[in-house]
Enzyme design. Structure first.
Site, PDB file in Angstrom:
ATOM      1  CG  HIS A   1      14.382   9.966  13.784  1.00 40.00           C
ATOM      2  ND1 HIS A   1      14.316   9.203  14.795  1.00 40.00           N
ATOM      3  CD2 HIS A   1      15.231  11.262  14.412  1.00 40.00           C
ATOM      4  CE1 HIS A   1      14.612   9.685  16.060  1.00 40.00           C
ATOM      5  NE2 HIS A   1      15.206  10.845  15.802  1.00 40.00           N
TER       6      HIS A   1
ATOM      7  CD  GLU B   1      18.153  11.893  12.475  1.00 38.85           C
ATOM      8  OE1 GLU B   1      18.143  13.160  12.683  1.00 38.85           O
ATOM      9  OE2 GLU B   1      18.502  10.988  13.521  1.00 38.85           O
TER      10      GLU B   1
ATOM     11  CB  THR C   1      19.752  16.180  15.769  1.00 35.30           C
ATOM     12  OG1 THR C   1      19.149  14.942  15.469  1.00 35.30           O
ATOM     13  CG2 THR C   1      19.777  16.872  14.198  1.00 35.30           C
TER      14      THR C   1
ATOM     15  CG  ASP D   1      22.188  13.331  13.095  1.00 44.34           C
ATOM     16  OD1 ASP D   1      22.296  12.238  12.575  1.00 44.34           O
ATOM     17  OD2 ASP D   1      21.055  13.938  13.332  1.00 44.34           O
ATOM     18  CG  HIS D   2      22.886  11.275  15.898  1.00 38.11           C
ATOM     19  ND1 HIS D   2      22.014  10.025  15.828  1.00 38.11           N
ATOM     20  CD2 HIS D   2      22.349  12.362  15.863  1.00 38.11           C
ATOM     21  CE1 HIS D   2      20.871  10.414  15.575  1.00 38.11           C
ATOM     22  NE2 HIS D   2      20.735  11.823  15.647  1.00 38.11           N
TER      23      HIS D   2
HETATM   24  C1  GP9 Z   1      14.151  16.280  15.345  1.00 36.83           C
HETATM   25  C2  GP9 Z   1      15.391  15.732  14.611  1.00 36.83           C
HETATM   26  C3  GP9 Z   1      15.642  14.482  14.997  1.00 36.83           C
HETATM   27  O1  GP9 Z   1      13.871  17.776  14.996  1.00 36.83           O
HETATM   28  O2  GP9 Z   1      16.535  16.513  14.664  1.00 36.83           O
HETATM   29  O3  GP9 Z   1      16.193  14.398  16.509  1.00 36.83           O
HETATM   30  P1  GP9 Z   1      17.291  13.394  16.939  1.00 36.83           P
HETATM   31  O4  GP9 Z   1      16.251  12.346  17.821  1.00 36.83           O
HETATM   32  O5  GP9 Z   1      17.867  12.458  16.151  1.00 36.83           O
HETATM   33  O6  GP9 Z   1      18.031  14.088  17.876  1.00 36.83           O
HETATM   34 MN    MN Z   2      19.371  13.089  14.517  1.00 36.83          MN
END
Ligand code: GP9
Ligand code: MN
Length: 627
Positions: free
Chosen positions: A410, A253, A295, A469-470
């Protein structure tokens, strides 16, 4: 009568001006809209006006009572739209789109983030409504209520339309082809205004529904040719090197590459990963290519080798499409496929989309023992998540393909005291400060997970692939980031900050730094080739990261692209070595490829074109995932 009009203010005019000013103030204070010259500033100032005049002007056809009610309700709705954009922007650094708006399951899950994102001063966004309500109630003398004549209405709407055309004309000179190139929402809002932008977005949405209905297989031929021409054969030394092994794919994340091998307050941010890359392939020029779907977009890229969409989350907008994703291909090759993520199954519409991707099992919230004690921020803490997941892994048929999605790192990067292995950074920016301890926490979780895999005898039989992921830190935090990195965050640096780590661990292989430029889109063919599965009949926009013939190339979802020597972003070509702007001609040879890739990929998704590919394929009796 005439005299009256000039001495008394019309309530329509007052309501319009209140909303107009509020919108402009919001532009200047709540969004980061870059203005380069006075013409752009003028466009920004006038762009809400025509829409507001037209929408509120409708009340001129009404009788007093209805007029009052209409003006108040409309002002409230427009204010709510503006405010929703403001809150959304704080989090995503982007404007709302219709598909995102309908992601109510996400919105309700935002929970802790929303309380972080809203504060008491936000009442300002509704203050003018109070003024309006009082004016309507007490009808002070200076305000005029009357029925409008045909001439009044006609001149009012003519003025509104004239302003709209003036706005569009100026926008067109400032930004040619504005509406045909919709990569950049900021550009759109800046030029046509937030409300017209929403109308435009609604138009795009209906267009995309129509597109599917109208698409036929004929469009696939060009795309097929393009993809074939860009296919790279696998590297003989790597093809099939992990045949029959389990795959453990880990989505980290918000993990950006700048944390690797770096310190904060003199302490390592990712001590475990820093060691782990020494025994893995570490790709240090690897980019995330996600859009609004965050994500879920990264999952989409990694498993389909297609680009996500420029607006909305493709997991929501096109979950019913036909895909040929990695899980589906691996199912056909004897793998058990599962995704593991301790969150509501409907978040990002995963429960629906995973079926289209071919997942056999989704271990979500009910599969974990989630308590208050083992949760923070968005949900279950990563350490607990991984530890409990190992039991699921042990129970899976082998070989398995498993995707783990972490959560603790996150936004807003909350952490309990006992999980803080390093101290926050010390800038004025809480988000940036808190980012480091949560990244460090995730690193610890990964360390314990790998240890547990070893203890359980799963490590040697598995390839482990970790990717960010980003981004975690948006451009809203450039000031603190520039303080931390010790350099100005230019558009070039911002683009380079979109690098995320990619670590590929294959048992028995030594560590190696892989400088090839690539992106999440390249993972599907890379993984399949490692497992000894051919990919040349797939419609993949990415290519094997281990291939000997690699073209260093990554296209970001906003149209920026990166090559071996250049970074192209915001219409500027930068020399990668110096970070300085250089002649546009240096980037030009790659511009078409970047544009084509995004356009072709979008066409596949909007037209649901892979459904035709499937048919064709079956008719030819060939198998896309040959042995
Ligand atoms: C939620 C997690 C976070 O299930 O994948 O999502 P994001 O806000 O990073 O897209
Ligand atoms: Mn994410």
């Amino acid at each position: 009568m005439k005299k009256n009009t000039w001495t008394k203010a019309s309530i329509v005019a007052i309501a319009t001006i209140l909303l107009w000013l509020k919108t402009y103030i919001a532009y200047k204070t709540s969004f980061d809209i870059k203005i380069e010259n006075w013409r752009q500033e003028l466009i920004l100032l006038i762009n809400p006006l025509s829409f507001l005049m037209i929408i509120l002007g409708i009340s001129m056809f009404m009788k007093e009572k209805a007029q009052k009610r209409y003006i108040l309700i409309t002002s409230f709705i427009v204010s709510a739209i503006l405010f929703a954009n403001v809150v959304f922007y704080r989090f995503f650094n982007d404007f709302l789109t219709i598909p995102v708006l309908f992601q109510t399951s996400n919105m309700s899950d935002l929970g802790s983030s929303v309380t972080e994102l809203i504060n008491i001063s936000d009442l300002f966004y509704f203050a003018d409504l109070l003024v309006l309500a009082l004016l309507l109630k007490f009808k002070p003398n200076v305000i005029e209520f009357r029925e409008y004549t045909k001439v009044d209405r006609r001149s009012f709407f003519l003025v509104a339309i004239a302003i709209a055309f003036f706005n569009l004309g100026m926008a067109e000179t400032e930004r040619p082809q504005l509406l045909t190139r919709t990569f950049d929402r900021e550009m759109l809002v800046k030029n046509i205004g937030t409300y017209n932008y929403h109308l435009y977005d609604a138009y795009l949405q209906s267009k995309s529904s129509a597109q599917r209905a109208m698409a036929d297989g004929s469009e696939l031929a060009d795309i097929d040719n393009y993809v074939r021409a860009n296919y790279l054969p696998p590297n003989d030394e790597m093809f099939g090197i992990a045949k029959g092994k389990n795959v453990i794919l880990i989505s980290m994340e918000s993990t950006q590459n700048f944390v690797i091998n770096q310190t904060v307050n003199g302490q390592e941010i990712t001590p475990f990963l820093n060691d782990f890359i020494k025994e893995s392939y570490y790709f240090n020029n690897f980019y995330h290519q996600t859009g609004q779907g965050k994500t879920s977009d990264s999952e989409f890229l990694v498993e389909n080798s297609l680009y996500p969409l420029s607006r909305g989350a493709v997991f929501f907008t096109h979950s019913g499409n036909e895909y040929t994703a990695t899980p589906e291909i691996l199912n056909e090759n004897g793998y058990f496929t599962a995704s593991l993520h301790a969150n509501n199954k409907s978040f990002w519409n995963r429960d629906i989309m995973y079926q289209s991707l071919g997942y056999e099992r989704f271990y979500s919230l009910p599969d974990y023992d989630v308590e208050k004690e083992n949760s923070v921020g968005w949900g279950m803490k990563d350490i607990e998540f991984f530890q409990q997941s190992v039991d699921h892994l042990k129970a899976m048929p082998k070989p398995f393909y498993s995707k783990f999605i972490t959560l603790t790192n996150h936004f807003p990067f909350e952490l309990n005291e006992e999980d803080r292995f390093i101290e926050p950074y010390t800038s004025n920016d809480k988000t940036v400060n808190n980012y480091f301890p949560t990244v460090r926490y995730q690193d610890e979780a990964l360390k314990l997970f790998i240890q547990k895999l070893k203890d359980e005898g799963l490590y040697e039989d598995s390839i482990i692939i970790l990717y960010g992921d980003h981004y975690g830190i948006s451009e809203n935090h450039n000031k603190a980031m520039s303080e931390y990195l010790g350099k100005d965050i230019t558009p070039f640096e911002s683009t380079q900050l979109q690098q995320v780590p990619l670590i590929v661990h294959i048992p028995g292989q030594e560590g190696k730094i892989m400088p090839t430029v690539g992106g999440q889109i390249d993972l599907k063919p890379t993984i399949l080739h490692l497992l000894g599965i051919d990919s040349k009949n797939n419609i993949d926009f990415g290519s094997d990261l281990f291939s000997k013939d690699r073209n260093d190339f990554a296209v970001l979802r906003d149209g920026s692209f990166i090559t071996k020597d250049y970074v192209f972003t915001r219409e500027t070509c930068y020399d990668k070595a110096t970070g300085e702007p250089t002649e546009k001609t240096a980037c030009e040879p790659y511009s078409d490829q970047a544009k084509n890739e995004l356009e072709y990929s979008d066409k596949i998704i909007y037209g649901d074109l892979l459904r035709f590919y499937e048919d064709e394929d079956k008719e030819n009796g060939s198998s896309k995932s040959n042995e």
